[in-house]
Design an enzyme around this catalytic site. Structure first.
Site, PDB file in Angstrom:
ATOM      1  N   CYS A   1      22.770  25.335  50.930  1.00  0.00           N
ATOM      2  CA  CYS A   1      23.840  24.703  50.146  1.00  0.00           C
ATOM      3  C   CYS A   1      23.236  23.892  48.990  1.00  0.00           C
ATOM      4  CB  CYS A   1      24.740  23.876  51.065  1.00  0.00           C
ATOM      5  SG  CYS A   1      26.395  23.674  50.377  1.00  0.00           S
TER       6      CYS A   1
ATOM      7  N   HIS B   1      26.330  27.420  55.315  1.00  0.00           N
ATOM      8  CA  HIS B   1      25.572  26.685  56.327  1.00  0.00           C
ATOM      9  C   HIS B   1      25.299  27.565  57.551  1.00  0.00           C
ATOM     10  CE1 HIS B   1      25.650  22.690  54.468  1.00  0.00           C
ATOM     11  NE2 HIS B   1      26.792  23.096  53.955  1.00  0.00           N
TER      12      HIS B   1
ATOM     13  N   GLU C   1      23.180  27.255  59.811  1.00  0.00           N
ATOM     14  CA  GLU C   1      22.829  26.487  61.009  1.00  0.00           C
ATOM     15  C   GLU C   1      24.026  26.271  61.935  1.00  0.00           C
ATOM     16  OE1 GLU C   1      23.109  25.317  57.952  1.00  0.00           O
ATOM     17  OE2 GLU C   1      23.685  23.203  57.850  1.00  0.00           O
TER      18      GLU C   1
HETATM   19  N1  GLN Z   1      27.042  18.631  46.994  1.00  0.00           N
HETATM   20  C1  GLN Z   1      27.053  20.051  46.910  1.00  0.00           C
HETATM   21  C2  GLN Z   1      28.440  20.610  46.682  1.00  0.00           C
HETATM   22  O1  GLN Z   1      29.422  19.973  46.946  1.00  0.00           O
HETATM   23  C3  GLN Z   1      26.422  20.689  48.134  1.00  0.00           C
HETATM   24  C4  GLN Z   1      27.219  20.470  49.373  1.00  0.00           C
HETATM   25  C5  GLN Z   1      26.428  20.764  50.604  1.00  0.00           C
HETATM   26  O2  GLN Z   1      25.211  20.821  50.578  1.00  0.00           O
HETATM   27  N2  GLN Z   1      27.108  20.936  51.715  1.00  0.00           N
HETATM   28  O3  GLN Z   1      28.556  21.718  46.246  1.00  0.00           O
END
Ligand code: GLN
Length: 547
Positions: free
Chosen positions: A385, A519, A521
């Site tokens: 992410c 994600h 994980e």
């Molecule tokens: N801050 C980033 C976004 O909102 C990444 C979010 C995250 O890593 N879950 O896109």
């Protein structure tokens, strides 16, 4: 079989591991052939934990159906393999907002709306809703008995015991039996007081899980049984163990599953097996205890001194170790340190670098520096992410010649290589957002499909070309820069089905450099390691042979 309900409460102190206890009991019943669901009742006033800081709450666990939930739901899913849903986590905030909107709608017309019965009815409705095929619904009540906040929940589960009958409900209470060195004894008094507290709201526990750091002597066990009015064999010592995946085994050794099935009369007419099949857990615990090697992975993030923020990530890396039969040693590094001269040398000697999800500008330059180090030194890099977004900015700045590349998350930006997402498709519906929209529950959340590029590294790792993964983000890699980034060596190997959102990037001229917008994980299990974590740890092993 009719659905039965097991309520798990906690006493004495918080952080006794009620989530793991609930998840382990779920796994144990499952190992006896029963279908289970796990739920969590959280006493705080936030509608969901999505707006809380990781320091406050730890990780926000995202479900396929896009709910931002308590991290205990991650334990439930990891231990049982049953995908959690929006309907598995409720908070006081959500209950009250439901009750208040019903009141405004006129649903209670004429009545004075009160905690009992209106709030407790809404809680009971949630507990009983949508059990699916579950034969057991395990409901964990957050907080500690005695807190003001959890009273409506305790009252609701008390009423359920009355309404459904004791043959369909069971109360399990988790307490602490501390060892007092000066007395050389384990003390039962806090447990007695905690049960008294529970009795004062009308709940008599049927079983006690007594957390202790050494075996509970028979005399102490008898004493707890006597003072707490619980059968002696239903006082289950829950001893500290070396890995959480040992807990189902150790509960079974203490006879916990027998106590539960006996309580429900299932010992006479078992709908499940008389003995649980714990092979899966023995295999996992065995691998954790006797690895054949070790790799060192640096996790470069922002909340590294509060590891609950990275719960699923930590577990997924352990799963990668289980899969490859190695111990994964984690070096949690605060990314900000890489913003000082020379600090990047700290990464020398690690076998893999992972930059996890995150929010906000602080520490972002350090993450970009870590991604650069990984790329230049050919150390396996896994960007998740935010970690993907930072890696793309790194490539943009240092390989594609876009010196001012940045993210609009940090304010106005001349070269918005990462920008705010204002529009995307969820199946056939278009989701729209604007910069000034509410922040709660408005990110791109939950499971989305992603098409993998044939012949890419990720297609090989997944062994398929269509995947579904869970998301939680507001910003995205800007496809207007795609061509220039591709020319610089970055492959866009995973895209949303309509090809508008980059989901995966990889760098070809590198042993393992992958960034994912989702994600992974969240979906890894100890008995079914997520392919990306299995592959990343494998790449770290290969790298460890080089150093
Ligand atoms: N801050 C980033 C976004 O909102 C990444 C979010 C995250 O890593 N879950 O896109």
């Amino acid at each position: 079989m009719q659905t039965r309900y097991i309520f798990i409460t906690g006493g004495v102190v918080s952080s006794l591991g009620k989530g793991i206890a609930s998840a382990s009991l779920g796994a144990l019943l499952q190992a006896r052939g029963y279908k289970v669901r796990l739920r969590k009742l959280d006493p705080y006033l936030n509608v969901d934990p999505g707006t809380m800081s990781p320091y406050q709450h730890g990780e926000v666990y995202v479900t396929d159906d896009g709910a931002e939930t308590d991290l205990d739901l991650g334990h439930y899913e990891r231990f049982t393999g049953v995908a959690s849903r929006q309907s598995d986590n409720i908070t006081t905030g959500r209950i009250y907002s439901t009750v208040i909107s019903r009141e405004r709608h006129g649903d209670y017309l004429g009545a004075t709306v009160q905690v009992i019965p209106h709030v407790t009815d809404a809680i009971k409705e949630f507990v009983l809703s949508d059990p699916g095929e579950a034969e057991f619904v395990l409901c964990e009540v957050g907080g500690t008995v005695g807190d003001i906040e959890s009273l409506p929940f305790l009252e609701a589960i008390r009423q359920l015991g009355n309404e459904l009958g004791r043959e369909r409900t069971m109360y399990v209470h988790l307490t602490l039996v501390p060892y007092i060195p000066s007395a050389g004894e384990l003390k039962t008094k806090p447990t007695q007081h905690s049960v008294k507290e529970l009795l004062s709201v009308g709940i008599q526990p049927d079983a006690l899980l007594a957390r202790c750091d050494r075996p509970l002597p028979p005399g102490e066990k008898r004493k707890i049984a006597l003072f707490c009015n619980v059968r002696e064999d239903a006082v289950i010592p829950a001893l500290d163990v070396d890995t959480i995946y040992q807990v189902p085994i150790s509960y079974h050794e203490q006879g916990f599953d027998n106590v539960v099935v006996r309580h429900f009369g299932l010992d006479k007419e078992p709908a499940g097996q008389a003995e649980p099949n714990l092979g899966r857990w023995e295999h996992i615990a065995g691998r954790i205890r006797a690895p054949e090697g070790e790799v060192k992975i640096a996790v470069v993030g922002k909340y590294t001194h509060f590891l609950d923020s990275y719960k699923s990530l930590n577990e997924a890396l352990i799963h990668g170790g289980i899969h490859n039969n190695v111990k994964v040693k984690l070096d949690w590094i605060e990314s900000e340190i890489f913003e000082s001269e020379g600090a990047i040398e700290k990464l020398e000697g690690v076998n893999g670098i992972l930059v996890p999800g995150g929010f906000g500008e602080r520490g972002s330059e350090g993450k970009i520096a870590a991604a650069r180090f990984a790329r230049e030194h050919k150390v396996p890099y896994f960007g998740i992410c935010f970690g993907m977004q930072m890696a793309v900015i790194e490539v943009a700045r240092h390989l594609a010649g876009i010196a001012k590349a940045g993210s609009t998350e940090f304010g106005p930006c001349e070269e918005p290589v990462v920008g705010l997402m204002t529009e995307w498709m969820r199946g056939n519906t278009r989701e729209l957002r604007s910069a000034d929209a509410n922040v709660g529950g408005t990110m791109r959340l939950g499971a989305y499909d992603c098409a993998l590029k044939p012949g890419s590294r990720v297609a090989e790792i997944y062994g398929q070309q269509q995947i579904s993964e869970r998301h939680r983000h507001r910003y995205e890699v800007n496809i207007n820069y795609m061509k220039r980034l591709e020319e610089a060596g970055l492959t866009f190997s995973g895209m949303s089905p309509d090809k508008s959102l980059p989901e995966i990037v990889e760098f070809a001229d590198h042993p393992w450099f992958i960034g994912v917008q989702f994600h992974p994980e969240l979906k890894s299990k100890p008995f079914d390691t997520h392919p990306l974590f299995a592959s990343f740890v494998q790449a770290a092993i290969a790298q460890s042979r080089l150093v």
